[in-house]
Design a protein around this motif. Structure first.
Motif, PDB file in Angstrom:
ATOM      1  N   GLN A   1       0.867  -1.174   0.000  1.00 46.64           N
ATOM      2  CA  GLN A   1       0.000   0.000   0.000  1.00 46.64           C
ATOM      3  C   GLN A   1       0.905   1.226   0.000  1.00 46.64           C
ATOM      4  O   GLN A   1       1.803   1.328   0.840  1.00 46.64           O
ATOM      5  N   PRO A   2       0.726   2.141  -0.934  1.00 48.35           N
ATOM      6  CA  PRO A   2       1.661   3.263  -1.075  1.00 48.35           C
ATOM      7  C   PRO A   2       1.664   4.174   0.148  1.00 48.35           C
ATOM      8  O   PRO A   2       0.747   4.158   0.983  1.00 48.35           O
ATOM      9  N   LEU A   3       2.719   4.968   0.227  1.00 46.03           N
ATOM     10  CA  LEU A   3       2.861   5.928   1.309  1.00 46.03           C
ATOM     11  C   LEU A   3       1.636   6.837   1.381  1.00 46.03           C
ATOM     12  O   LEU A   3       1.121   7.297   0.361  1.00 46.03           O
ATOM     13  N   VAL A   4       1.158   7.094   2.584  1.00 46.31           N
ATOM     14  CA  VAL A   4       0.043   8.023   2.783  1.00 46.31           C
ATOM     15  C   VAL A   4       0.613   9.442   2.704  1.00 46.31           C
ATOM     16  O   VAL A   4       1.288   9.905   3.626  1.00 46.31           O
ATOM     17  N   MET A   5       0.356  10.105   1.581  1.00 45.10           N
ATOM     18  CA  MET A   5       0.978  11.407   1.327  1.00 45.10           C
ATOM     19  C   MET A   5       0.630  12.428   2.411  1.00 45.10           C
ATOM     20  O   MET A   5       1.429  13.307   2.727  1.00 45.10           O
ATOM     21  N   GLU A   6      -0.567  12.288   3.001  1.00 45.07           N
ATOM     22  CA  GLU A   6      -0.999  13.248   4.013  1.00 45.07           C
ATOM     23  C   GLU A   6      -0.168  13.172   5.291  1.00 45.07           C
ATOM     24  O   GLU A   6      -0.201  14.089   6.118  1.00 45.07           O
ATOM     25  N   THR A   7       0.580  12.061   5.475  1.00 41.43           N
ATOM     26  CA  THR A   7       1.406  11.937   6.679  1.00 41.43           C
ATOM     27  C   THR A   7       2.737  12.667   6.527  1.00 41.43           C
ATOM     28  O   THR A   7       3.438  12.868   7.517  1.00 41.43           O
TER      29      THR A   7
ATOM     30  N   PRO B   1       7.590  -2.877   9.579  1.00 45.18           N
ATOM     31  CA  PRO B   1       6.670  -2.659  10.698  1.00 45.18           C
ATOM     32  C   PRO B   1       5.861  -1.371  10.506  1.00 45.18           C
ATOM     33  O   PRO B   1       6.402  -0.346  10.079  1.00 45.18           O
ATOM     34  N   ASN B   2       4.579  -1.447  10.828  1.00 43.01           N
ATOM     35  CA  ASN B   2       3.696  -0.284  10.650  1.00 43.01           C
ATOM     36  C   ASN B   2       3.022   0.115  11.962  1.00 43.01           C
ATOM     37  O   ASN B   2       1.955   0.731  11.955  1.00 43.01           O
ATOM     38  N   ASN B   3       3.656  -0.239  13.099  1.00 37.30           N
ATOM     39  CA  ASN B   3       3.044   0.006  14.395  1.00 37.30           C
ATOM     40  C   ASN B   3       3.310   1.397  14.946  1.00 37.30           C
ATOM     41  O   ASN B   3       2.732   1.781  15.958  1.00 37.30           O
TER      42      ASN B   3
ATOM     43  N   VAL C   1       8.907   5.740   7.480  1.00 45.11           N
ATOM     44  CA  VAL C   1       9.721   5.880   6.263  1.00 45.11           C
ATOM     45  C   VAL C   1      10.383   7.245   6.240  1.00 45.11           C
ATOM     46  O   VAL C   1       9.756   8.266   6.548  1.00 45.11           O
ATOM     47  N   ASP C   2      11.668   7.251   5.889  1.00 42.36           N
ATOM     48  CA  ASP C   2      12.413   8.484   5.683  1.00 42.36           C
ATOM     49  C   ASP C   2      12.551   8.722   4.180  1.00 42.36           C
ATOM     50  O   ASP C   2      12.784   7.776   3.423  1.00 42.36           O
ATOM     51  N   MET C   3      12.388   9.957   3.747  1.00 42.36           N
ATOM     52  CA  MET C   3      12.551  10.312   2.332  1.00 42.36           C
ATOM     53  C   MET C   3      13.496  11.494   2.205  1.00 42.36           C
ATOM     54  O   MET C   3      13.386  12.457   2.957  1.00 42.36           O
ATOM     55  N   GLU C   4      14.402  11.419   1.254  1.00 38.84           N
ATOM     56  CA  GLU C   4      15.370  12.486   1.015  1.00 38.84           C
ATOM     57  C   GLU C   4      15.525  12.656  -0.493  1.00 38.84           C
ATOM     58  O   GLU C   4      15.693  11.671  -1.215  1.00 38.84           O
ATOM     59  N   TRP C   5      15.451  13.898  -0.960  1.00 42.31           N
ATOM     60  CA  TRP C   5      15.614  14.110  -2.397  1.00 42.31           C
ATOM     61  C   TRP C   5      16.424  15.366  -2.677  1.00 42.31           C
ATOM     62  O   TRP C   5      16.428  16.319  -1.914  1.00 42.31           O
ATOM     63  N   LEU C   6      17.158  15.298  -3.789  1.00 34.97           N
ATOM     64  CA  LEU C   6      18.048  16.384  -4.176  1.00 34.97           C
ATOM     65  C   LEU C   6      17.308  17.413  -5.027  1.00 34.97           C
ATOM     66  O   LEU C   6      16.342  17.105  -5.717  1.00 34.97           O
TER      67      LEU C   6
ATOM     68  N   LEU D   1       3.929   4.401   5.868  1.00 30.12           N
ATOM     69  CA  LEU D   1       3.671   3.380   4.852  1.00 30.12           C
ATOM     70  C   LEU D   1       2.807   2.290   5.492  1.00 30.12           C
ATOM     71  O   LEU D   1       3.263   1.586   6.390  1.00 30.12           O
ATOM     72  N   PRO D   2       1.549   2.131   5.052  1.00 27.69           N
ATOM     73  CA  PRO D   2       0.647   1.174   5.708  1.00 27.69           C
ATOM     74  C   PRO D   2       1.062  -0.281   5.539  1.00 27.69           C
ATOM     75  O   PRO D   2       0.915  -1.080   6.470  1.00 27.69           O
TER      76      PRO D   2
END
Length: 511
Positions: free
Chosen positions: A67-73, A239-241, A246-251, A267-268
């Protein structure tokens, strides 16, 4: 300068991402990702070629659930991703399903999970993929799009993770890297093995800039025969507890001086699971005659498997804790959930040593304030980050000893305490969260408090690291003066912080 003149900024950026040894020359190995992209043909790696398919060997079917990342989080969603180009997040937004919903593996490929002969005690961890990084070795570059070819035991991990996305990096940019495992149960013919993997994905490709997607961890278990010919069960998952995992980093640019944007989110679901035990394609009798074979439709041969009777076993939580300590030595002492820590402190008449931060302290999440940009040409820990603390003072022996003797430790996400504060069902817990949040400053706050939540001492991680980088004669505060007993100023300063907390708490603890 000549390369920049010939290729331009964006061309040089792409060239540099492939030139792993920075010699301004692309070897055939370095050029391979582009060749595969242009031809659509991915050569079999040497490690995979070594595993000759056994026509009579068992196969294991594995399904991917995603299940894709919940963008609202993502905290940047609060202002509608203002200032963030749609292209930067394109790889993330377009990743809505697993790359391979189902794959078939040879059972013997999972022999990489088997323990070494000297690691047969339950809960005694070993490295499947050893970590090659630490606080002293530095960190791997952000400026990469394509994973290096997997080797040895990396091959099965790479292939499993490729079911989610085509560009998994089985070695993360930051320590601790790799994969660790331990025996959870044993029988005469089978092992049950718990494992933990730190890996990440590159979601973008040229001409876009790199976007790194780093789950806090992958964990799971495998039940397989001691000769690896049969896999009874297999499961791998993120784990989703917790509210953020999830960490995201972009240039933002095609040069080494470009800013990096950072965020964290939820990420659910991201998991792999075997559809059932591994099965052979052909069954022979003792004379070698075929008794049964897989039907042309591909339906597996039907079996009734014997039940495994475990001679010895340990609980999952105990195995997971052993793996966590292997990855993070600072977890040799327990870090309890926030509210549980105060209950324990009250019962044992100890102080609470609490760390409040944006990202997880014991997962691969950075502690970066949403909206902040950081300009590391190569990945590096941000000043004052939880990553820096856990790799230095929190795992030092003197600090571990004092924490174990006099404190109950806990760490919390800012987001979780904000939610606890707003929950009025338990006024005491709400007040505890409020007292913590009142003292918090980005990025990390270390707090010492009484069992009733009263904060008696605290220090911000940035201030702490500023002190430890100063010369002893320049430190004005007697509270954080250096001790001559320890060579490491960080350890000495943190010990002084803890001891000062104990000193301030004496009137309360004695009453």
């Amino acid at each position: 300068e000549l390369a920049l003149k010939s290729l331009g900024n964006e061309g040089l950026f792409l060239f540099s991402s492939l030139d792993t040894n920075n010699d301004l020359y692309l070897s055939p190995e370095e050029f391979k990702p582009i060749a595969e992209k242009l031809t659509g043909i991915a050569p079999t790696s040497e490690s995979e070629e070594e595993e000759a398919p056994d026509p009579d060997g068992e196969t294991l079917s594995v399904v991917a659930k995603f299940q894709p990342l919940v963008m609202e989080t993502m905290t940047k969603s609060k202002d509608g991703f203002l200032g963030i180009s749609h292209v930067a997040l394109s790889g993330l937004r377009n990743w809505t399903a697993p790359a391979a919903p189902m794959s078939v593996f040879l059972a013997r490929q999972f022999k990489a999970f088997l323990p070494p002969k000297n690691k047969l005690d339950l809960g005694d961890p070993w490295w499947i993929i050893p970590s090659e990084l630490n606080i002293f070795t530095g960190y791997l570059s952000n400026n990469r799009f394509y994973p290096p070819p997997p080797k040895g035991k990396e091959v099965i991990i790479h292939r499993l993770l490729s079911m989610f996305h085509p560009r998994p990096f089985v070695r993360t940019r930051f320590a601790p890297q790799g994969a660790v495992a331990c025996l959870q149960a044993s029988s005469p013919f089978y092992y049950s093995i718990a494992f933990r993997i730190h890996a990440e994905f590159q979601l973008n490709e040229p001409p876009n800039f790199p976007f790194w997607f780093s789950p806090g961890q992958f964990t799971g278990y495998i039940v397989l025969s001691k000769d690896s010919s049969h896999v009874r069960e297999f499961k791998l998952f993120v784990p989703n507890n917790r509210s953020l995992n999830v960490d995201m980093e972009w240039l933002y640019g095609a040069s080494e001086s470009s800013n990096m944007e950072v965020d964290i989110g939820y990420l659910p679901q991201m998991e792999l699971e075997a559809t059932g035990p591994s099965v052979p394609s052909v069954i022979h009798d003792e004379q070698g005659n075929v008794l049964d074979s897989r039907e042309p439709s591909g339906e597996p041969i039907q079996f009734v498997f014997e039940e495994i009777t475990w001679q010895q076993h340990i609980p999952w939580a105990q195995a997971a804790q052993k793996l966590e300590v292997a990855m993070y030595p600072f977890k040799k002492i327990s870090y309890l959930p926030f509210t549980e820590a105060f209950e324990r402190a009250k019962a044992e008449k100890k102080l609470v040593h609490s760390i409040l931060l944006w990202g997880a302290l014991d997962d691969h999440l950075v502690t970066v304030a949403p909206g902040n940009t950081a300009p590391p040409p190569c990945a590096s820990p941000l000043p004052g980050s939880g990553r820096t603390l856990r790799e230095t003072v929190l795992e030092s022996s003197p600090v571990l000893a004092l924490l174990n003797q006099s404190f109950i430790s806990s760490w919390s996400l800012v987001k979780e305490l904000e939610e606890l504060q707003s929950n009025r069902e338990n006024e005491f817990y709400s007040k505890l969260a409020q007292l913590h949040l009142e003292k918090y400053n980005f990025p990390v706050e270390m707090i010492i408090c009484l069992p009733n939540g009263t904060v008696i001492h605290h220090i911000n991680a940035n201030h702490f690291l500023d002190i430890t980088s100063m010369k002893p004669e320049d430190v004005e505060s007697s509270i954080f003066s250096f001790s001559t007993n320890f060579e490491d100023p960080s350890t000495a300063t943190y010990l002084q912080f803890l001891k000062e907390g104990l000193q301030r708490a004496k009137p309360y603890l004695q009453s």
